[in-house]
Design a protein around this motif. Sequence first.
Motif, PDB file in Angstrom:
ATOM      1  N   VAL A   1      -2.631  25.913 -41.088  1.00 16.05           N
ATOM      2  CA  VAL A   1      -3.904  25.948 -41.798  1.00 16.05           C
ATOM      3  C   VAL A   1      -3.667  25.709 -43.285  1.00 16.05           C
ATOM      4  O   VAL A   1      -2.978  26.491 -43.951  1.00 16.05           O
ATOM      5  CB  VAL A   1      -4.620  27.291 -41.580  1.00 16.05           C
ATOM      6  N   ASP A   2      -4.233  24.640 -43.786  1.00 12.76           N
ATOM      7  CA  ASP A   2      -4.175  24.320 -45.210  1.00 12.76           C
ATOM      8  C   ASP A   2      -5.458  24.806 -45.877  1.00 12.76           C
ATOM      9  O   ASP A   2      -6.566  24.543 -45.374  1.00 12.76           O
ATOM     10  CB  ASP A   2      -4.020  22.797 -45.384  1.00 12.76           C
ATOM     11  N   ARG A   3      -5.341  25.504 -46.989  1.00 12.57           N
ATOM     12  CA  ARG A   3      -6.510  26.101 -47.642  1.00 12.57           C
ATOM     13  C   ARG A   3      -7.553  25.050 -48.018  1.00 12.57           C
ATOM     14  O   ARG A   3      -8.752  25.238 -47.762  1.00 12.57           O
ATOM     15  CB  ARG A   3      -6.059  26.872 -48.886  1.00 12.57           C
ATOM     16  N   ARG A   4      -7.109  23.946 -48.606  1.00 12.86           N
ATOM     17  CA  ARG A   4      -8.068  22.914 -49.030  1.00 12.86           C
ATOM     18  C   ARG A   4      -8.762  22.287 -47.818  1.00 12.86           C
ATOM     19  O   ARG A   4      -9.974  22.044 -47.828  1.00 12.86           O
ATOM     20  CB  ARG A   4      -7.330  21.851 -49.835  1.00 12.86           C
ATOM     21  N   ALA A   5      -8.003  22.048 -46.757  1.00  8.59           N
ATOM     22  CA  ALA A   5      -8.596  21.464 -45.555  1.00  8.59           C
ATOM     23  C   ALA A   5      -9.539  22.454 -44.878  1.00  8.59           C
ATOM     24  O   ALA A   5     -10.594  22.073 -44.352  1.00  8.59           O
ATOM     25  CB  ALA A   5      -7.501  21.024 -44.598  1.00  8.59           C
ATOM     26  N   ALA A   6      -9.172  23.740 -44.889  1.00  3.35           N
ATOM     27  CA  ALA A   6     -10.044  24.757 -44.303  1.00  3.35           C
ATOM     28  C   ALA A   6     -11.368  24.840 -45.055  1.00  3.35           C
ATOM     29  O   ALA A   6     -12.432  25.026 -44.452  1.00  3.35           O
ATOM     30  CB  ALA A   6      -9.344  26.109 -44.306  1.00  3.35           C
ATOM     31  N   ALA A   7     -11.317  24.706 -46.371  1.00  7.70           N
ATOM     32  CA  ALA A   7     -12.552  24.693 -47.160  1.00  7.70           C
ATOM     33  C   ALA A   7     -13.419  23.496 -46.795  1.00  7.70           C
ATOM     34  O   ALA A   7     -14.651  23.589 -46.767  1.00  7.70           O
ATOM     35  CB  ALA A   7     -12.227  24.688 -48.651  1.00  7.70           C
ATOM     36  N   ALA A   8     -12.777  22.355 -46.490  1.00  4.49           N
ATOM     37  CA  ALA A   8     -13.528  21.166 -46.086  1.00  4.49           C
ATOM     38  C   ALA A   8     -14.206  21.379 -44.736  1.00  4.49           C
ATOM     39  O   ALA A   8     -15.324  20.903 -44.511  1.00  4.49           O
ATOM     40  CB  ALA A   8     -12.603  19.954 -46.030  1.00  4.49           C
ATOM     41  N   VAL A   9     -13.534  22.093 -43.823  1.00  2.00           N
ATOM     42  CA  VAL A   9     -14.166  22.444 -42.553  1.00  2.00           C
ATOM     43  C   VAL A   9     -15.399  23.305 -42.813  1.00  2.00           C
ATOM     44  O   VAL A   9     -16.473  23.076 -42.246  1.00  2.00           O
ATOM     45  CB  VAL A   9     -13.171  23.186 -41.633  1.00  2.00           C
ATOM     46  N   GLY A  10     -15.257  24.292 -43.692  1.00  2.44           N
ATOM     47  CA  GLY A  10     -16.393  25.139 -44.030  1.00  2.44           C
ATOM     48  C   GLY A  10     -17.530  24.363 -44.669  1.00  2.44           C
ATOM     49  O   GLY A  10     -18.707  24.597 -44.367  1.00  2.44           O
ATOM     50  N   ASP A  11     -17.191  23.426 -45.533  1.00  3.91           N
ATOM     51  CA  ASP A  11     -18.223  22.606 -46.167  1.00  3.91           C
ATOM     52  C   ASP A  11     -18.969  21.768 -45.137  1.00  3.91           C
ATOM     53  O   ASP A  11     -20.191  21.581 -45.235  1.00  3.91           O
ATOM     54  CB  ASP A  11     -17.605  21.696 -47.227  1.00  3.91           C
ATOM     55  N   TRP A  12     -18.240  21.250 -44.161  1.00  2.00           N
ATOM     56  CA  TRP A  12     -18.903  20.460 -43.125  1.00  2.00           C
ATOM     57  C   TRP A  12     -19.917  21.318 -42.365  1.00  2.00           C
ATOM     58  O   TRP A  12     -21.055  20.891 -42.137  1.00  2.00           O
ATOM     59  CB  TRP A  12     -17.875  19.870 -42.169  1.00  2.00           C
ATOM     60  N   TYR A  13     -19.536  22.536 -42.021  1.00  2.48           N
ATOM     61  CA  TYR A  13     -20.465  23.396 -41.302  1.00  2.48           C
ATOM     62  C   TYR A  13     -21.649  23.804 -42.174  1.00  2.48           C
ATOM     63  O   TYR A  13     -22.780  23.907 -41.693  1.00  2.48           O
ATOM     64  CB  TYR A  13     -19.746  24.631 -40.765  1.00  2.48           C
ATOM     65  N   GLY A  14     -21.422  24.029 -43.470  1.00  2.00           N
ATOM     66  CA  GLY A  14     -22.531  24.338 -44.358  1.00  2.00           C
ATOM     67  C   GLY A  14     -23.486  23.170 -44.498  1.00  2.00           C
ATOM     68  O   GLY A  14     -24.714  23.344 -44.480  1.00  2.00           O
ATOM     69  N   PHE A  15     -22.932  21.975 -44.648  1.00  2.00           N
ATOM     70  CA  PHE A  15     -23.734  20.752 -44.724  1.00  2.00           C
ATOM     71  C   PHE A  15     -24.591  20.608 -43.471  1.00  2.00           C
ATOM     72  O   PHE A  15     -25.800  20.351 -43.545  1.00  2.00           O
ATOM     73  CB  PHE A  15     -22.786  19.566 -44.887  1.00  2.00           C
ATOM     74  N   CYS A  16     -23.977  20.784 -42.304  1.00  2.00           N
ATOM     75  CA  CYS A  16     -24.695  20.625 -41.040  1.00  2.00           C
ATOM     76  C   CYS A  16     -25.719  21.736 -40.833  1.00  2.00           C
ATOM     77  O   CYS A  16     -26.839  21.469 -40.357  1.00  2.00           O
ATOM     78  CB  CYS A  16     -23.711  20.616 -39.880  1.00  2.00           C
ATOM     79  N   ALA A  17     -25.356  22.970 -41.174  1.00  2.00           N
ATOM     80  CA  ALA A  17     -26.282  24.082 -40.970  1.00  2.00           C
ATOM     81  C   ALA A  17     -27.581  23.860 -41.733  1.00  2.00           C
ATOM     82  O   ALA A  17     -28.673  24.110 -41.205  1.00  2.00           O
ATOM     83  CB  ALA A  17     -25.632  25.391 -41.408  1.00  2.00           C
ATOM     84  N   ARG A  18     -27.465  23.376 -42.952  1.00  2.00           N
ATOM     85  CA  ARG A  18     -28.673  23.139 -43.749  1.00  2.00           C
ATOM     86  C   ARG A  18     -29.550  22.053 -43.123  1.00  2.00           C
ATOM     87  O   ARG A  18     -30.772  22.172 -43.059  1.00  2.00           O
ATOM     88  CB  ARG A  18     -28.274  22.768 -45.178  1.00  2.00           C
ATOM     89  N   LEU A  19     -28.925  20.969 -42.655  1.00  2.00           N
ATOM     90  CA  LEU A  19     -29.675  19.890 -42.002  1.00  2.00           C
ATOM     91  C   LEU A  19     -30.362  20.386 -40.735  1.00  2.00           C
ATOM     92  O   LEU A  19     -31.547  20.107 -40.491  1.00  2.00           O
ATOM     93  CB  LEU A  19     -28.733  18.745 -41.634  1.00  2.00           C
TER      94      LEU A  19
END
Length: 305
Positions: free
Chosen positions: A184-202
């Motif tokens: 688990v890479d911290r920067r990549a994990a944050a990108a996973v979280g951002d993807w879910y936040g982006f999708c959740a809002r949509l």
Amino acid sequence: MRNARGEAEDRVGRFDVRVLEPSPPAVVEPPFFADDPLEGGQILPVERAGTRTWSELCDQMDDPTLQQWCRDRWLVPRPLAPLPPRFDETRGALHAVAEHLLAPSRHAANGKIGLRFTYRGFGTPFFGDGRQVRIEDGELVDGDRRHRLATLGAAGAFLGMTPGAPGGLFQPTTRCDLDAPLPVDRRAAAAVGDWYGFCARLLEQLRAEATEADRAGRVQLWPEHFDIALELGVDGARANFGGSPGDDGHPEPYLYVGPWQPRQGSFWNEPFGASLGYREIIAGADALAFLRQGKQHLLRSPVSG
């Protein structure tokens, strides 16, 4: 214990606010056993008649720090960044965490496995006596305790459980190897979280626009597929609308519309329905328009076969 709604109320004071993340207390009523981010509220992360959005509040208050605070939580729109180098391996490791740690933690309390977007990651709604287990920047968080992911076995010991997907509910996609490293890479994990936040809002916006006949479900992150999705649509035109962080057939994240009955037509560019890829999105494609178009095409496109 993190209280996302309480934190938001403290941030803006006098308003009754709603956020995308789960908030306490634990909900013990069926069928969802989870709070609804669109129920009630004056300030919402989506557009809904009779309310205001966080974007409108930020404009009114003219507060750059509030704007950034909202951007960090996907309460206002912001662009996605290019994927970091270790995204694929991190996604796979976090998928295993979702299947073998987070989902069974919730399932043991109420029989549910659905997860949600949480701050800089994903996690359970609150359950039991007010517990929430989640991932933030690639770290496992249980209440006020944090654990740096190394193996499923060590993470299970931290949570006080034996890792493993709940039996009889789904076939796990990932292996439950207790001693295998979790890369688990911290920067990549944050990108996973951002993807879910982006999708959740949509997806919450799509749900806010749904009619009673659409019988919209809740936005949930499903551990077996590791996608965040909801189902809605009138009879004969129902579909799963969602966002996947990538899979064997798609090396990068993508949005999708998956009709319950296969459709014909140029919009449907996948065997399962239609998709809009990450590169198209960061290049400027209108992600919400894609989902809305999918709903309209379900009404107009002929059924295959």
